[in-house]
Enzyme design. Structure first.
Site, PDB file in Angstrom:
ATOM      1  N   ASP A  97       1.008  -7.780   2.110  1.00 34.03           N
ATOM      2  CA  ASP A  97       1.148  -6.356   2.056  1.00 34.03           C
ATOM      3  C   ASP A  97       2.760  -5.840   2.044  1.00 34.03           C
ATOM      4  O   ASP A  97       3.231  -5.258   2.854  1.00 34.03           O
ATOM      5  CB  ASP A  97       0.603  -5.449   3.273  1.00 34.03           C
ATOM      6  CG  ASP A  97       0.358  -4.009   2.670  1.00 34.03           C
ATOM      7  OD1 ASP A  97       0.932  -3.646   1.781  1.00 34.03           O
ATOM      8  OD2 ASP A  97      -0.374  -3.476   3.695  1.00 34.03           O
ATOM      9  N   ASN A 136      -9.290   4.310   3.693  1.00 36.48           N
ATOM     10  CA  ASN A 136      -8.205   4.165   5.064  1.00 36.48           C
ATOM     11  C   ASN A 136      -8.483   5.038   6.176  1.00 36.48           C
ATOM     12  O   ASN A 136      -8.600   4.489   7.252  1.00 36.48           O
ATOM     13  CB  ASN A 136      -6.591   4.115   4.496  1.00 36.48           C
ATOM     14  CG  ASN A 136      -5.837   3.625   5.480  1.00 36.48           C
ATOM     15  OD1 ASN A 136      -5.992   2.444   6.036  1.00 36.48           O
ATOM     16  ND2 ASN A 136      -4.869   4.521   6.159  1.00 36.48           N
ATOM     17  N   PHE A 196       2.197  -3.331   8.863  1.00 34.12           N
ATOM     18  CA  PHE A 196       1.379  -2.740   7.951  1.00 34.12           C
ATOM     19  C   PHE A 196       0.006  -2.278   8.248  1.00 34.12           C
ATOM     20  O   PHE A 196      -0.636  -1.571   7.690  1.00 34.12           O
ATOM     21  CB  PHE A 196       1.272  -3.548   6.725  1.00 34.12           C
ATOM     22  CG  PHE A 196       0.235  -4.946   6.811  1.00 34.12           C
ATOM     23  CD1 PHE A 196      -1.098  -4.703   6.452  1.00 34.12           C
ATOM     24  CD2 PHE A 196       0.842  -5.979   7.399  1.00 34.12           C
ATOM     25  CE1 PHE A 196      -1.972  -5.699   6.695  1.00 34.12           C
ATOM     26  CE2 PHE A 196      -0.004  -7.340   7.495  1.00 34.12           C
ATOM     27  CZ  PHE A 196      -1.228  -7.089   7.302  1.00 34.12           C
ATOM     28  N   ASP A 197      -0.260  -2.566   9.517  1.00 31.88           N
ATOM     29  CA  ASP A 197      -1.629  -2.018  10.114  1.00 31.88           C
ATOM     30  C   ASP A 197      -1.796  -2.295  11.553  1.00 31.88           C
ATOM     31  O   ASP A 197      -0.670  -2.801  12.184  1.00 31.88           O
ATOM     32  CB  ASP A 197      -2.532  -2.921   9.485  1.00 31.88           C
ATOM     33  CG  ASP A 197      -3.894  -2.354   9.219  1.00 31.88           C
ATOM     34  OD1 ASP A 197      -4.262  -1.210   9.803  1.00 31.88           O
ATOM     35  OD2 ASP A 197      -5.021  -2.795   8.465  1.00 31.88           O
ATOM     36  N   ASN A 257      -9.630  -4.112   6.423  1.00 35.40           N
ATOM     37  CA  ASN A 257      -8.584  -3.312   6.728  1.00 35.40           C
ATOM     38  C   ASN A 257      -8.658  -2.915   8.277  1.00 35.40           C
ATOM     39  O   ASN A 257      -9.876  -2.827   8.484  1.00 35.40           O
ATOM     40  CB  ASN A 257      -8.751  -2.133   6.024  1.00 35.40           C
ATOM     41  CG  ASN A 257      -7.743  -0.891   6.199  1.00 35.40           C
ATOM     42  OD1 ASN A 257      -6.630  -1.153   6.615  1.00 35.40           O
ATOM     43  ND2 ASN A 257      -7.958   0.529   5.916  1.00 35.40           N
ATOM     44  N   TRP A 258      -7.718  -2.869   9.166  1.00 33.37           N
ATOM     45  CA  TRP A 258      -7.991  -2.665  10.617  1.00 33.37           C
ATOM     46  C   TRP A 258      -8.466  -3.801  11.251  1.00 33.37           C
ATOM     47  O   TRP A 258      -8.672  -3.728  12.424  1.00 33.37           O
ATOM     48  CB  TRP A 258      -8.619  -1.545  10.833  1.00 33.37           C
ATOM     49  CG  TRP A 258      -8.055  -0.220  10.279  1.00 33.37           C
ATOM     50  CD1 TRP A 258      -8.872   0.422   9.188  1.00 33.37           C
ATOM     51  CD2 TRP A 258      -6.796   0.688  10.565  1.00 33.37           C
ATOM     52  NE1 TRP A 258      -7.931   1.713   8.775  1.00 33.37           N
ATOM     53  CE2 TRP A 258      -6.991   1.700   9.663  1.00 33.37           C
ATOM     54  CE3 TRP A 258      -5.893   0.321  11.257  1.00 33.37           C
ATOM     55  CZ2 TRP A 258      -6.010   2.621   9.696  1.00 33.37           C
ATOM     56  CZ3 TRP A 258      -4.935   1.509  11.425  1.00 33.37           C
ATOM     57  CH2 TRP A 258      -4.913   2.370  10.791  1.00 33.37           C
ATOM     58  N   HIS A 308       0.762  -1.117  -0.033  1.00 30.20           N
ATOM     59  CA  HIS A 308      -0.048   0.026   0.064  1.00 30.20           C
ATOM     60  C   HIS A 308       0.809   1.257  -0.026  1.00 30.20           C
ATOM     61  O   HIS A 308       0.439   2.170  -0.448  1.00 30.20           O
ATOM     62  CB  HIS A 308      -0.753   0.005   1.013  1.00 30.20           C
ATOM     63  CG  HIS A 308      -0.495   0.385   2.414  1.00 30.20           C
ATOM     64  ND1 HIS A 308      -0.276  -0.642   3.430  1.00 30.20           N
ATOM     65  CD2 HIS A 308      -0.126   1.523   3.175  1.00 30.20           C
ATOM     66  CE1 HIS A 308       0.043  -0.178   4.630  1.00 30.20           C
ATOM     67  NE2 HIS A 308      -0.022   1.137   4.337  1.00 30.20           N
ATOM     68  N   GLY A 332       2.345   6.131   8.970  1.00 33.77           N
ATOM     69  CA  GLY A 332       3.889   6.526   8.756  1.00 33.77           C
ATOM     70  C   GLY A 332       4.712   5.314   8.950  1.00 33.77           C
ATOM     71  O   GLY A 332       5.821   5.185   8.628  1.00 33.77           O
ATOM     72  N   ASN A 333       4.262   4.278  10.047  1.00 33.40           N
ATOM     73  CA  ASN A 333       4.848   3.165  10.358  1.00 33.40           C
ATOM     74  C   ASN A 333       4.810   2.228   9.210  1.00 33.40           C
ATOM     75  O   ASN A 333       5.559   1.121   8.891  1.00 33.40           O
ATOM     76  CB  ASN A 333       4.645   2.714  11.660  1.00 33.40           C
ATOM     77  CG  ASN A 333       5.374   3.232  13.017  1.00 33.40           C
ATOM     78  OD1 ASN A 333       5.099   3.785  13.751  1.00 33.40           O
ATOM     79  ND2 ASN A 333       6.769   3.074  12.911  1.00 33.40           N
ATOM     80  N   SER A 334       3.746   2.228   8.233  1.00 26.79           N
ATOM     81  CA  SER A 334       3.697   1.533   7.269  1.00 26.79           C
ATOM     82  C   SER A 334       4.980   1.005   6.606  1.00 26.79           C
ATOM     83  O   SER A 334       5.646   2.056   6.218  1.00 26.79           O
ATOM     84  CB  SER A 334       2.692   1.982   6.382  1.00 26.79           C
ATOM     85  OG  SER A 334       1.380   1.937   6.908  1.00 26.79           O
TER      86      SER A 334
END
Length: 722
Positions: A224, A330, A673-674, A215-216, A86, A655-657
């Site tokens: 991902d 998102n 990723f999440d 997602n989440w 992503h 931002g950590n993704s």
């Protein structure tokens, strides 16, 4: 997305850390703190020395890089970079067409010569140095005296001069970060790699398996991940895209773990988390929960429905707005999750009780506590000022952010700023910013369809005419020429005549002077010229409030930190897109009474979710490999399959993704990723029982590249081939 320095994430001074009670899980630690929390790190299971991971240019930290909104890491000596699918989605979409849809089909460059540009604005930032400049920054602000606007401008001037000096050495990009609302300032110097190419991305049915439904959510089964490659000139220095460029050779790169990761094992993440607000005022929290999140989520959902409907009739819209839609989906789902979480943990009550305790403690100090109480009152006043115009500000900003009007207002503002000496220009319009502006103009058509842009303009104009009279903007009213659907249609018909939909036309205006804009008969440019004086006036008002914040926020946050210290609590900085480390252990959680989630999902779980329809439509090669139990030597005997995703109690946010997940020995075991649904509210109030990070397991990444969408050339390069 760069947050305003003057409204940077609220944090507390690092000197007040009570390291002895720091623990795994909660905390986004700046690297300089790691030696101080050596005990908790070792207790959690770290085998490396804390001193080693606090060496930002050594192994393994020197391999971690920023992408500008995401994190990544080098995984080979030949500039290969791994991040989330992503995070690379924009680059994948940029290279996709309705006929050659890389989002759906994936991308696998057989050789480096086949790798494609990730776009003119794609960047890899390699950290070179961090310098504490707090003393000089505070001196510059103090010299401005009591005038709020002067304080803001003083900090801006200091920042521009500091960055100009830092960037005097070619190839570097520098940035000033504010911590503690202005209690601490640090300058980050990064090597800026400008030629970034897409090397590999799995099919969307792997990289985005589960889509926005999952997602989440946990259990999760998403591959991902994607790969870029960083390129530089033949002299080894950063250079714009060129076929003559060569792969960058990093000093350090991560190696995949040779020991299988299991439940309870130590893990840590190094990355660039965007923003948390754990030290915000209770009233600021309430404004976010009651207005900001519900309002933005509602608008995004409305726009999602519009684009989805249009995309069913026009495949071009479906492809070109894919990245935009992913962002809206998102964000809106994240906000919904936070709002649900706020209710579950009574976040409003917690914030009120915590703040009441701080204020009571300050009142008990008499005259000594009065400055902080005054600062608190000032912050409340500033919040009320911003609330008075929040509907107008949001509507105007998002209307002006539609494609053609965004281009027109940016280009006209650039022509105004170009009349000034470079050091006096607004940040974002200096010479250092011109390549990014030009790059955005060049790639706009890959993310724009005129008919869709008109619908989005119409949406925001309809929102504008609903505004109460005291929030209307005279310049927009005059341009619109009415307050009804007929006026909106006339305005849209005028805007349809713009020529800015052409890259050639946009680049012509990129070089134009202010007089040319003010004489133009292009309707989008005429709009920009008409509203710019108002936009500049509103900007000055925001800067005045920012200057007031610069005086009040540090005082109150220092008092808050002092209070926490008096209670034996530890403190850490809120996220602000600067480099952080978080650590903990692989573990599941119990979302409800009688329900227990284990920390790993498996290949068989992917098949169990399979429907044959998007977003649960795995590639046939994957289904066949699982049916044949073709695990490729990557199965974990403890769970009887190849692990796909896993949970840990680490503290991450947007931002950590793409952040590398490292084991106790500093080896790569996956990519963050999440977060789980129950964790998203932890941006404001941390909940250790429920907060979990979701990572794609390094073994699944390798399995996909080995058995499903083969990339033997990359596996060999990373020294993990069969």
């Amino acid at each position: 997305m760069r947050p305003n320095l003057l409204a940077a994430a609220i944090a507390v001074p690092l000197s007040l850390l009570a390291a002895q009670i720091a623990q795994a899980g909660e905390g986004m630690w700046v690297p300089q703190q790691l030696p101080e929390i050596a005990g908790p790190l070792k207790k959690a299971g770290l085998k490396l020395s804390p001193q080693q991971i606090s060496d930002l240019t050594g192994d393994p930290m020197g391999a971690v890089v920023a992408l500008g909104g995401c994190t990544a890491s080098f995984v080979s000596p030949n500039g290969l970079v791994v991040t989330n699918h992503h995070c690379a989605y924009g680059a994948i979409q940029l290279n996709s067409t309705a006929e050659n849809n890389l989002i759906k089909n994936g991308f696998n460059a057989p050789t480096t010569a086949d790798e494609v540009s990730a776009g003119p604005n794609a960047r890899v930032f390699v950290l070179d140095e961090i310098t504490d400049v707090t003393k000089d920054a505070k001196a510059a602000i103090a010299a401005a005296g009591d005038d709020a606007l002067a304080r803001t401008k003083a900090l801006e001037a200091f920042e521009k001069k500091l960055i100009a000096d830092c960037e005097a050495e070619a190839g570097f990009r520098c940035r000033l970060y504010s911590f503690s609302g202005g209690n601490t300032y640090r300058l980050f110097k990064n090597l800026e790699i400008k030629d970034v190419r897409l090397a590999y991305a799995p099919p969307g049915s792997v990289g985005k398996f589960g889509g926005d439904i999952d997602n989440w959510m946990w259990p999760r089964h998403t591959g991902d991940f994607a790969f870029y490659r960083a390129y530089v000139g033949k002299d080894g220095k950063p250079a714009a895209f060129s076929k003559d460029n060569v792969p960058y050779q990093p000093k350090h790169w991560l190696k995949f773990a040779d020991q299988p990761l299991g439940a309870g094992d130590f893990v840590m993440v190094a990355g660039y988390p965007g923003s948390t607000n754990r030290y915000a005022l209770a009233a600021e929290f309430d404004n976010t929960a009651q207005w900001t999140y519900p309002t933005i989520a509602r608008h995004y959902k409305n726009q999602i429905a519009m684009v989805e409907a249009a995309g069913k009739q026009n495949a071009d819209i479906q492809v070109k707005y894919a990245a935009t839609m992913a962002g809206w989906n998102n964000t809106s789902k994240n906000y919904d999750g936070q709002l649900e979480g706020f209710k579950r943990i009574d976040a409003a009550g917690q914030k009120l009780r915590e703040e009441a305790a701080v204020l009571g403690w300050l009142k008990g100090q008499g005259a000594k506590g009065q400055p902080a109480l005054d600062a608190h009152a000032k912050l409340l006043d500033l919040l009320e000022q911003s609330k008075a115009t929040r509907d107008r500000d949001l509507t105007l900003a998002l209307f002006n952010n539609t494609a053609m009007l965004g281009s027109a207002t940016q280009l006209y503002r650039l022509s105004i700023e170009r009349e000034k000496p470079n050091a006096e220009r607004e940040s974002g319009y200096q010479e250092r910013d011109l390549p990014a502006i030009e790059g955005g103009l060049k790639q706009l058509e890959r993310r724009y369809v005129a008919a869709m842009d008109r619908q989005l303009q119409e949406y925001w104009l309809n929102e504008y005419i609903k505004l109460p009279a005291d929030q209307r903007v005279a310049a927009v009213d005059a341009w619109l020429g009415g307050n009804d659907a007929a006026a909106v249609k006339r305005a849209l018909d005028r805007l349809a005549g713009t020529k800015l939909g052409s890259t050639e036309e946009r680049l012509k205006w990129f070089a134009a002077d202010r007089k040319a804009f003010e004489a133009s008969n292009d309707p989008a440019i005429q709009y920009a010229v008409a509203v710019m004086p108002t936009l500049l006036k509103l900007e000055q008002e925001r800067k005045t409030r920012a200057g007031e914040n610069l005086a009040a926020r540090p005082v109150y946050l220092q008092a808050l930190a002092d209070y926490k210290k008096s209670q034996g609590e530890f403190v850490y900085p809120d996220a602000n897109l600067s480099l952080r480390i978080t650590f903990g252990n692989v573990m599941g959680y119990a979302p409800k009474d009688g329900m227990e989630y284990t920390p790993f999902t498996t290949l068989e779980g992917v098949v169990a979710k399979e429907t044959g329809q998007d977003p649960f439509d795995s590639p046939k090669a994957l289904l066949d490999a699982v049916a044949a139990k073709r695990y490729g030597g990557l199965e974990d005997k403890r769970i009887g399959s190849v692990p796909v995703n896993y949970l840990s109690d680490l503290d991450i946010t947007g931002g950590n993704s793409g952040s590398p997940v490292l084991d106790a020995h500093g080896k790569l075991v996956g990519l963050a990723f999440d977060g789980n649904w129950e964790s998203v509210s932890s941006n404001w109030v941390f909940d250790p029982k429920m907060t979990r990070m979701i990572a794609v397991d390094g073994r699944y990444l390798r399995w996909i590249m080995q058995e499903v969408y083969p990339a033997p050339q990359l596996l060999k390069e990373m020294n993990v081939g069969k």
